[in-house]
Design a protein around this motif. Structure first.
Motif, mmCIF file in Angstrom:
data_model
loop_
_atom_site.group_PDB
_atom_site.id
_atom_site.type_symbol
_atom_site.label_atom_id
_atom_site.label_comp_id
_atom_site.label_asym_id
_atom_site.label_seq_id
_atom_site.Cartn_x
_atom_site.Cartn_y
_atom_site.Cartn_z
ATOM 1 N N GLY A 372 0.809 -1.210 0.000
ATOM 2 C CA GLY A 372 0.000 0.000 0.000
ATOM 3 C C GLY A 372 0.842 1.258 0.000
ATOM 4 O O GLY A 372 0.450 2.277 -0.581
ATOM 5 N N LEU A 373 2.018 1.194 0.646
ATOM 6 C CA LEU A 373 2.914 2.359 0.680
ATOM 7 C C LEU A 373 3.739 2.488 -0.591
ATOM 8 O O LEU A 373 3.906 3.584 -1.138
ATOM 9 C CB LEU A 373 3.858 2.253 1.879
ATOM 10 N N ILE A 374 4.258 1.355 -1.070
ATOM 11 C CA ILE A 374 5.211 1.376 -2.175
ATOM 12 C C ILE A 374 4.521 1.279 -3.530
ATOM 13 O O ILE A 374 4.924 1.928 -4.495
ATOM 14 C CB ILE A 374 6.238 0.233 -2.002
ATOM 15 N N GLY A 375 3.471 0.469 -3.603
ATOM 16 C CA GLY A 375 2.748 0.318 -4.852
ATOM 17 C C GLY A 375 3.344 -0.679 -5.819
ATOM 18 O O GLY A 375 2.893 -0.788 -6.951
ATOM 19 N N ASN A 376 4.365 -1.430 -5.388
ATOM 20 C CA ASN A 376 5.000 -2.432 -6.241
ATOM 21 C C ASN A 376 5.329 -3.636 -5.363
ATOM 22 O O ASN A 376 6.026 -3.510 -4.350
ATOM 23 C CB ASN A 376 6.273 -1.877 -6.881
ATOM 24 N N MET A 377 4.815 -4.815 -5.756
ATOM 25 C CA MET A 377 4.951 -5.977 -4.898
ATOM 26 C C MET A 377 6.391 -6.471 -4.816
ATOM 27 O O MET A 377 6.828 -6.984 -3.777
ATOM 28 C CB MET A 377 4.040 -7.097 -5.401
ATOM 29 N N GLY A 378 7.178 -6.325 -5.885
ATOM 30 C CA GLY A 378 8.572 -6.765 -5.833
ATOM 31 C C GLY A 378 9.380 -5.973 -4.829
ATOM 32 O O GLY A 378 10.094 -6.548 -3.989
ATOM 33 N N TRP A 379 9.265 -4.641 -4.884
ATOM 34 C CA TRP A 379 9.987 -3.818 -3.914
ATOM 35 C C TRP A 379 9.415 -4.024 -2.508
ATOM 36 O O TRP A 379 10.138 -3.890 -1.513
ATOM 37 C CB TRP A 379 9.922 -2.349 -4.311
#
Length: 613
Positions: A372-379
Motif C-alpha cells: 500500500g505504501l510502495i505500490g509495487n509488490m517486488g519492492w
C-alpha cells in the motif's frame, strides 16, 4: 573437525534436508492450462442437477421427496448484473445466479486475455450456479413452491446494480405469492431476501433454502499445500472437505446422493473455494441453519446447501428470510471488511493460511501494508525482507559475535587438541571449560538459519495462495511474482529471439533464469566469508550446496527467490561488518581465489615411499 565447522555443517545440512523434503513432497506448481471459455449448448437435453433439500411434512419431519431437476436456461429471459467489478446475469428460469465475470481479473497476464469467469449456466461445459427456493410442508407440494425451474417475473428493476436492487415475483395460483429481492454491493456480495405472502385462509408451512452446485469435478491445482473444495464455518469450528472425499461422505440422503450434514446454532457459512476464487452461502449471523455438503454420484454434481428452519405463515401474513452470497475473488481486505462490518464469523479464514497461520497472517499483513505504501509488490518483498532481518538482528548479532569469538579461540583449540592427543573425552571437557570461560555458545550460530526455515515456508505459502500476489508485477520481464522466473539461459535472458522453456519442464530446470542464478551466487559468496574447511567431505558439501539450491528453487515463485536473494545479501553484509568489528577480517577474495586452486599432492620424504626420479 572443530565445533564451529560442525555446527555450520549441521545447520546447513538440516536446512538442506528440510527444504529438500519440502521440495519432494510439495513440488512447485506446474503452470495450469487455462481452460477455454465455457460455451453454452443449445440443446434441451441437460444433465440432472443435485437433489434439492428434502420436503418438510405436516409434522415437520424431513421427507426424501425429490423435485424437478433444473433445465437449461439458454432460451430463458435474463436479468443483467452490472457493477464496477462484476458482470453477469440471472436466469428468470429458477431465478438462478448463473453467469458472472470478474472484471478486475484476467486469465493470464497477456493484454488481450479474457476475464475470469466464475459462474456458468446449466448446459455449459462446467455448470456452476447459485439458486434459491422453498421446500413445502403441510398440505403444500413441490408444485406449490418455487424451485429450480420456476418461471419468475420481474416486479421491480431492470438491471441489478449497487444502486438498484431488483425484485422477482411468482404467484403459485393457489393464494401464495413469492418474492425474491436481489441486491449487490460494489464488490462481490449479493443479498437475497426471500418472502412469501399468504392470501389463503389456511396457514402455510414451508422452509427456505440456498444452493450452490457444480456439475462435474472442478479443475484444481492439485498441490498439497493448498485446500480446494468445501470450506465452512460451523459455529466455532472451521471445516475443510476435499472434492475427492465427498463421494465417501457418511449420510445417504436418498439413492445416489451422499451428504455431510451439520446443524449450526448461530454463526456459520459454507462455500466452494478455489485457489483464488470462492462462492459462499452466508445465512444471516445469529440465525440457526443446517449446513449440507452433498455429492450426487449419478450426475457427478458437488453441492452445498443452507437449509433454514421451517416457518408457519398465518393467513393474511407474510414471512421472509435474508441471506448473503459471496461470489468473487478472495481478496484479504475485502473479506476482512465483510467479517468486520457484516459480522461474518472467521470469514477471513476462508483464505488457506495453513499450519503456520501464526506466521503467514502477520507476514501477509506486513506485505499488504508495504504494498500500500510502495505500490509495487517486488519492492515490497525486498522491504519485508529488511523488516524481518531487522526483527531478527539481535539474535543474528549474538550469533555472529559468537562465530567471531570462535575464530579468536582457534589457537587455544589447537593447543587443547595437542595436549589431549587421542583422548576424546579430555578434549571435550577442555573445550567445554574454554567455552564457559570465554562465554561462547557454539550452537548459537545455527539458530538464525533454523529460524529462517519456518519464515521461508510461510512466505512461500503467502505468495502461493493469496490473490494479491497473483499477476503481481515487479519490473522488466518479472510481471508475475507468483510464477517462476520467466527469463532463461536458453535465450540469453531474452537477448535471443526465441522463448524460454515452459516452466516445469526439464529444459526449464536446466536452463535456469537470472533470479535462481543470483540466488546461487549470493549463497556462494556468503560461504566465502570463511576459508574452506580442511575436511574433504565438508569441502564437497560446501562446494555443491549453493548450486543445488539454485536448481532446486529455480522452479519456485519468483517472489520467493527475490526474498531469498535479498536475505542472503543482507546476511552477508551483517556478518561481514560484525566480524570486522570484533577484529576478524574476512578475506572474501582470498577465499574465492583459494577455492579455484588445486591442492598439490603431499610428497613423502625419505624411505621407500619417496617418489623416484
Amino acid at each position: 573437525m572443530d565445533d564451529q565447522n560442525k555446527n555450520l555443517i549441521l545447520a546447513t545440512a538440516l536446512s538442506f534436508a528440510v527444504i529438500l523434503a519440502w521440495f519432494l513432497l510439495f513440488p512447485p506448481e506446474e503452470p495450469p492450462v487455462e481452460p477455454e471459455s465455457a460455451t453454452v449448448e443449445t440443446t434441451e437435453s441437460t444433465p440432472d442437477t443435485a437433489t434439492p433439500p428434502p420436503a418438510v411434512t405436516g409434522g415437520g419431519n424431513v421427507s426424501a421427496t425429490p423435485t424437478t431437476a433444473p433445465k437449461a436456461a439458454v432460451e430463458a429471459a435474463r436479468l443483467r448484473i452490472e457493477t464496477p467489478r462484476v458482470e453477469g446475469s440471472i436466469s428468470l428460469q429458477g431465478g438462478r445466479i448463473d453467469t458472472l465475470e470478474l472484471l478486475d481479473y484476467q486469465e493470464t497476464i497477456e493484454p488481450d486475455s479474457p476475464n475470469v469467469k466464475l459462474l456458468s449456466p446449466v448446459g455449459s461445459s462446467s455448470a456452476y450456479y447459485a439458486l434459491y427456493g422453498w421446500t413445502p410442508g403441510g398440505d403444500l407440494s413441490f408444485d406449490d413452491v418455487p424451485g429450480a425451474n420456476t418461471e419468475w417475473s420481474i416486479e421491480n428493476g431492470e438491471v441489478l446494480t449497487p444502486e438498484n436492487p431488483v425484485v422477482l415475483v411468482w404467484d403459485n395460483g393457489k393464494g401464495a405469492i413469492f418474492r425474491r429481492k436481489l441486491e449487490i454491493d460494489e464488490n462481490f456480495m449479493f443479498s437475497v431476501t426471500q418472502s412469501v405472502e399468504n392470501t389463503t385462509d389456511a396457514p402455510l408451512r414451508l422452509a427456505p433454502y440456498g444452493i450452490v452446485a457444480r456439475h462435474g469435478e472442478p479443475d484444481v491445482t492439485g498441490f498439497f499445500i493448498l485446500h480446494e473444495g468445501i470450506v465452512r464455518q460451523n459455529d466455532n469450528e472451521l471445516e475443510e472437505i476435499d472434492y475427492s472425499d465427498m463421494p465417501d461422505m457418511d449420510i445417504v440422503e436418498r439413492e445416489g446422493a451422499r451428504a455431510d450434514i451439520v446443524e449450526v446454532a448461530e454463526n456459520g457459512w459454507t462455500g466452494f473455494t478455489d485457489k483464488y476464487w470462492m462462492t459462499t452461502l452466508i445465512p444471516e449471523p445469529g440465525q440457526p441453519f443446517t449446513s449440507v455438503a452433498k455429492y450426487v454420484d449419478s450426475a457427478s454434481i458437488y453441492q452445498i446447501e443452507t437449509r433454514h428452519p421451517t416457518m408457519t405463515v398465518e393467513p393474511g401474513n407474510s414471512a421472509e428470510t435474508a441471506t448473503m452470497l459471496f461470489a468473487g475473488a478472495k481478496e484479504w481486505e475485502t473479506i476482512r471488511d465483510y467479517e468486520t462490518n457484516l459480522g461474518i464469523k472467521n470469514f477471513v479464514d476462508s483464505i488457506d493460511w495453513g499450519w503456520f497461520f501464526f506466521l503467514t497472517k502477520p507476514i501477509f499483513r506486513a506485505l499488504h501494508f508495504l504494498h500500500g505504501l510502495i505500490g509495487n509488490m517486488g519492492w515490497s518483498i525486498l522491504a519485508l525482507t529488511l523488516m524481518i532481518k531487522a526483527i531478527l538482528f539481535p539474535l543474528a548479532y549474538k550469533s555472529y559475535v559468537s562465530m567471531a569469538k570462535m575464530k579468536e579461540l582457534q589457537p587455544e583449540m589447537e593447543k587443547l587438541k595437542e595436549r589431549a592427543g587421542d583422548d576424546r573425552q579430555k578434549l571435550q571437557q577442555g573445550m567445554m571449560e574454554l567455552y564457559k570461560k570465554e562465554k561462547v555458545n557454539p550452537a548459537s550460530g545455527c539458530l538464525p538459519i533454523l529460524l529462517q526455515i519456518p519464515i521461508f515456508f510461510s512466505l512461500y505459502k503467502v505468495i502461493f495462495v493469496t490473490i494479491e500476489l497473483r499477476h503481481a508485477a515487479w519490473f522488466g520481464p518479472f510481471q508475475d511474482l507468483s510464477a517462476p522466473d520467466p527469463t532463461s539461459l536458453y535465450n540469453l535472458f531474452g537477448l535471443l529471439p526465441w522463448a524460454a522453456p515452459e516452466p516445469g519442464t526439464m529444459l526449464a530446470l536446466i536452463f535456469i533464469g537470472i533470479l535462481p542464478l543470483l540466488l546461487g551466487i549470493s549463497m556462494w559468496l556468503q560461504q566465502k566469508l570463511n576459508p574452506a574447511p580442511a575436511d574433504p567431505t565438508q569441502q564437497m558439501i560446501f562446494a555443491w550446496m549453493p548450486w543445488v539450491f539454485m536448481f532446486m528453487l529455480g522452479g519456485f515463485a519468483s517472489g520467493l527467490v527475490v526474498y531469498w536473494i535479498t536475505n542472503n545479501t543482507i546476511t552477508f553484509t551483517q556478518q561481514y561488518i560484525i566480524m570486522r568489528s570484533h577484529g576478524h577480517r574476512p578475506d572474501v577474495f582470498g577465499n574465492i581465489r583459494s577455492s579455484f586452486k588445486r591442492k598439490k599432492p603431499a610428497v613423502a620424504k625419505g624411505g621407500n615411499d619417496a617418489p623416484k626420479k
